[in-house]
Structures are given as structure tokens and as C-alpha cells.
Design an enzyme around this catalytic site. Structure first.
Site, PDB file in Angstrom:
ATOM      1  N   HIS A  56       0.841  -1.206   0.000  1.00 24.38           N
ATOM      2  CA  HIS A  56       0.000   0.000   0.000  1.00 24.38           C
ATOM      3  C   HIS A  56       0.878   1.259   0.000  1.00 24.38           C
ATOM      4  O   HIS A  56       0.580   2.247   0.678  1.00 24.38           O
ATOM      5  CB  HIS A  56      -0.943   0.025   1.200  1.00 24.38           C
ATOM      6  CG  HIS A  56      -2.022  -1.012   1.137  1.00 24.38           C
ATOM      7  ND1 HIS A  56      -3.099  -0.913   0.279  1.00 24.38           N
ATOM      8  CD2 HIS A  56      -2.192  -2.177   1.822  1.00 24.38           C
ATOM      9  CE1 HIS A  56      -3.879  -1.977   0.438  1.00 24.38           C
ATOM     10  NE2 HIS A  56      -3.350  -2.756   1.355  1.00 24.38           N
ATOM     11  N   ASN A 129     -10.320  -2.789   1.650  1.00 25.70           N
ATOM     12  CA  ASN A 129      -9.977  -2.658   0.236  1.00 25.70           C
ATOM     13  C   ASN A 129     -11.228  -2.306  -0.564  1.00 25.70           C
ATOM     14  O   ASN A 129     -12.318  -2.190  -0.003  1.00 25.70           O
ATOM     15  CB  ASN A 129      -9.374  -3.964  -0.287  1.00 25.70           C
ATOM     16  CG  ASN A 129      -8.010  -4.263   0.299  1.00 25.70           C
ATOM     17  OD1 ASN A 129      -7.146  -3.394   0.348  1.00 25.70           O
ATOM     18  ND2 ASN A 129      -7.808  -5.493   0.753  1.00 25.70           N
TER      19      ASN A 129
END
Length: 489
Positions: A56, A129
Site C-alpha cells: 500500500h 480494500n
């Protein structure tokens, strides 16, 4: 004093004489070590980066608020959810999982959806997500999964072969990979995608009743995706397309918003539900647990400084407020350690004292010292128990959220299987019943394109016969034909 009248200073506030020229011995001589401002600038410059997140890495974000739109007191006692119309300030960070900072925003990948609620009872952090499921269900496999998406140790290159090797040896990944290889793997913007907790959590009301929950943030802009060709074309046009789009939208006051809908399962249902409800590779069918709208999230303020407020932002999965807690979901329990430990490594043990991470509630504990400490307790005791009025925990008012576990032997084992636990059922349903014919065509094309880029033949064969054919026989046959394999019988 107007901006143009301000004099440059050192970090100690001392005025300096030049922004352009260093001290030298004459116009042609060497630089001098006594140029303290030059030394300060260079020393600070080479220390500016902090370690990247391991995953990420590439992302962006904004500030906004969450507003309660329905009474949820029957399910949770969380204070920030206790009144219709109540607003809580928050931070949201969007990201890509696998790529580094310079990677194109539109690369095929899962998108992170991390939220920080600045509540009156402390920070509540929720990470998820843009997909309702994940690749693996046990944190033991999580580092291996991330390694497979990164770079080869010898060449430093990313490898589709490495990805498919891991995926096809991990059948639980099939649901997530089906989503990833569809056009949902290339969202048009962060504003045009849903966000999910993916993991299961616990809510507890004031009477002590417990519920298992999943969070669904539904975009009010509508779902929009790019085709594979459109996403790749954007690589050339703008590597920061998603980051720029979010900032520009907020700057023109086109504030993006999401509707929070909850799936809520009575505590007792989990024990004999037809598949394990804590398995993050599975969704709860909406016909079993319909989503219930409870709130709305709006992003209306861009960061003033990207590094200070987005790069240094931390999201600690262990940050729960009273009325919310973890579940037996193994990925939640693993993340409760990993996320905070990552923050300590990147920003130091006092990362929570950085402005973007500070809670709006007061902090009272016995932590002391460590690098970069700003807030302190003065002469107050740094140990408990003490005789000098230090803070005291209240085990009656603030009990740890918990669930009942039967006495069992400590062991390493998979989740206990429920009657319909099968890794290929849900992705097959997604392919046959949810996707349109165009969606299915794009899925096949995306899979074939990805499998055709450096993936060894034996892994291609495994991908077809042991993976996609088990998701759906037609899907497996179509992929086999496209890459020149005989369809499995």
C-alpha cells in the site's frame, strides 16, 4: 508581516544571510565546515524520507466527516454512532497494494481503503480494500503473498510467473483473483469504487449483546472502471491520475461521498453458518444478511502537506472504541499487531503524537520517553499502581470485547470447515450470475494477457486445470483455448 518580508531562518529560528551561496574561502575556494546552515540543510535533506510502507505504498487521501443517518444503538454502544445526524471528523487514505511510490495509479491491483475516525472515545481505525474479500485467510501466508506480488530477488523485476505460482498453489485466492482480473481491478478513480472492511468485526450494544458485522462503503458517484487498454494508456498520460483526480475534485468542491451499509449477523448464527463467516476469502450473501444503511462519509478537505498528513498517517487495526472489537477472523488478529508495529518502525514509537495521528480525546497512560516525544506527563508518575493520582483503568466500564471459545488444544490448523466451505463456489457464482457477458469477455482477456507475460507453461497448465476450471468449466476452457492448451475434460 507579509510573506515576502519573512527572513529565512535555521531550524533554531536564527536568521540566515543567503539562500543561494555557501560560505567559501574566497570566490574560488572550498566550502567551509563552519557554514552551519549549509550543513543543516544537507543533513536534513538526506534524512527527509521515512521508510516506505511494505505494501500500500502508492496512494493519496483527504479529510472529511462521517455522519450517522440511522439509529444503531440496538447493535453497538460506540459513542460516535449514538445519535442520528452526529458527525465525526475523519481521514481516508486510498492506495494500491503492490506498486512502489512511482508506480502508475491505474495499474491492475487491489485498492486500499483505510479510514481513521477521530472520535470522542479515541481514534477508531478501519482498514479494508475496494473488494469484499482477500487473497489469503491466515496471516501466516500474508508476507508470502506480498513477496509474490513484489520483485524477484535476483533481477529486481516484477514477475507474473511468481504471482501465478503463488495464486494457483493457494486456492483460497480464487475469489479475489477473479475480481482482480475483471475490470474492477482497474477502477476509473478512487471516487468511483466501493470500499469494504472485508474482515469481520464485532459490535456490542449497551446491554452486552454481541453481533458480527461487515462494513460496506458504497460510492454515491456510481461504480466506474477502466478497461485494461484504458488503464494502460493512462500509464503514459498521468502516473498520478487517481491522486490528482481526488485532489482536483475536492478543490472544485465536488466532494466525493460514500454510503455506509452494514451486514449484521446475530452472534449465535456464526457457529453453524454454512461456511465459516470469519473466512475473509468469502462474502456473506446479501440474501442471508442484507445490507443496512447507517451513515454517510464525505471527503471535503485536501491535505495541506502530503508528507505530514498522508505519508505519515498511520492506521492501527487494534484501535477500537468501546462497542467495537475484533472477531475470530485470523487476518484481523494478525493485522492488530502488524499495522501498529509498521508505524513504530516507519515513524518511531511516538507516531501517535504526530498531528495527523493524534486523537481528539485526551491521552492518559504510563508510556514515557522514546525518540520524538512531544507530549509528556510532566512530574506525574510513570508507573501503575501509584499513590499520586495517576490514571486508573476501569475494568467494569471498559471491558475488552470477547467471544466464547471452547477449551481446546493449542495447535496449528486450518479453520474448522463448515458444510459449504469451498474456495471455488463463490468465484464461480460471481462469474456465472453476477458478471455480464461483456464482463466475462474482459475477464478472460485480462487473465489470458496476464498469464501470457512470462508465466512458465507448467504454471499456465495449473492455472487452467487446477484453478480456473474449478471456478467454472467454461471459463477454464476459454482460457485454455486462448493460451493454446487443450481444455480439461
Amino acid at each position: 508581516m507579509r510573506d515576502h518580508e519573512r527572513n529565512t531562518t535555521t531550524d533554531a529560528g536564527i536568521p540566515v544571510s543567503s539562500d543561494e551561496h555557501s560560505l567559501t574561502l574566497g570566490p574560488g575556494g572550498p566550502n567551509l565546515l563552519q557554514d552551519a546552515y549549509l550543513i543543516e540543510k544537507l543533513a536534513h535533506f538526506v534524512r527527509e524520507p521515512v521508510p516506505d510502507r511494505v505494501y500500500h505504498v502508492k496512494g493519496g487521501g483527504a479529510f472529511g466527516y462521517f455522519e450517522v443517518t440511522a439509529d444503531v444503538s440496538q447493535w453497538t454502544k460506540a459513542a460516535f454512532l449514538n445519535e442520528v445526524g452526529k458527525r465525526t471528523p475523519m481521514l481516508v487514505r486510498f492506495s494500491s497494494v503492490a506498486g512502489e511510490e512511482g508506480y502508475p495509479d491505474t495499474d491492475r491491483d487491489v485498492r486500499g481503503f483505510a479510514l481513521k475516525f477521530y472520535t470522542e472515545e479515541g481514534n477508531y481505525d478501519l482498514v479494508g480494500n475496494n473488494t469484499p474479500v482477500f487473497f489469503v485467510r491466515d496471516p501466516m501466508k500474508f508476507p508470502d503473498f506480498i513477496h509474490s506480488q513484489k520483485r524477484l530477488p535476483d533481477s529486481g523485476l516484477r514477475s507474473n510467473n511468481m504471482q501465478w505460482d503463488f495464486w494457483t498453489l493457494s486456492p483460497e485466492s480464487a475469489h479475489q483473483v477473479t475480481i482482480l482480473m475483471s475490470d474492477r481491478g482497474t477502477p476509473r478513480t478512487w471516487r468511483h469504487m466501493h470500499g469494504f472492511s472485508s474482515d469481520t468485526y464485532m459490535w456490542e450494544n449497551a446491554a452486552g449483546e454481541k453481533f458480527w458485522v461487515k462494513y460496506h462503503f458504497k460510492t454515491e458517484q456510481g461504480i466506474q472502471n477502466m478497461t485494461d487498454a484504458e488503464a494502460k494508456a493512462m500509464f503514459v498520460e498521468d502516473l498520478d491520475y487517481h491522486r490528482r483526480d481526488l485532489r482536483d475534485a475536492i478543490a472544485r468542491r465536488d466532494y466525493p461521498s460514500w454510503r455506509l451499509e452494514m451486514q449484521i449477523m446475530p452472534y449465535e448464527d456464526a457457529a453453524d453458518y454454512r461456511f465459516n463467516p470469519f473466512d475473509i476469502t468469502k462474502v456473506w450473501p446479501h440474501k442471508d444478511y442484507p445490507t443496512i444503511p447507517i451513515g454517510r462519509m464525505v471527503l471535503d478537505r485536501n491535505p495541506d502537506n502530503f508528507f505530514a498528513q498522508i505519508v505519515q498517517a498511520t492506521f492501527d487495526v487494534a484501535n477500537f472504541v468501546p462497542g467495537i472489537g475484533p472477531s475470530p477472523d485470523r487476518m484481523v488478529l494478525g493485522r492488530m499487531f502488524a499495522y501498529a508495529d509498521s508505524a513504530r518502525y516507519r515513524n518511531g514509537p511516538n507516531y501517535a503524537q504526530l498531528p495527523v495521528n493524534q486523537p481528539i480525546s485526551e491521552v492518559h497512560n504510563y508510556n514515557k520517553d522514546a525518540p520524538m516525544r512531544y507530549f509528556h506527563s510532566g512530574s506525574q508518575p510513570v508507573y501503575a499502581p501509584n499513590s499520586y493520582g495517576g490514571p486508573k483503568a476501569d475494568p467494569q466500564r471498559y471491558r475488552d470485547p470477547s467471544w466464547f471459545v471452547e477449551a481446546a488444544e493449542i495447535m496449528r490448523t486450518a479453520y474448522e470447515a463448515h458444510r459449504e466451505d469451498n474456495d471455488f463456489i463463490q468465484p464461480g457464482t460471481l462469474y456465472r450470475q453476477v458478471m455480464t457477458p461483456t464482463d466475462r469477455d474482459h475477464l478472460v482477456g485480462n487473465i489470458v494477457g496476464h498469464l501470457s507475460q512470462g508465466v512458465e507453461r507448467f504454471i499456465q497448465e495449473r492455472a487452467v486445470h487446477e484453478y480456473w476450471a474449478k471456478v467454472d468449466s467454461d471459463l477454464g476452457a476459454r482460457i485454455a483455448r486462448e493460451i493454446g492448451l487443450v481444455p480439461a475434460r
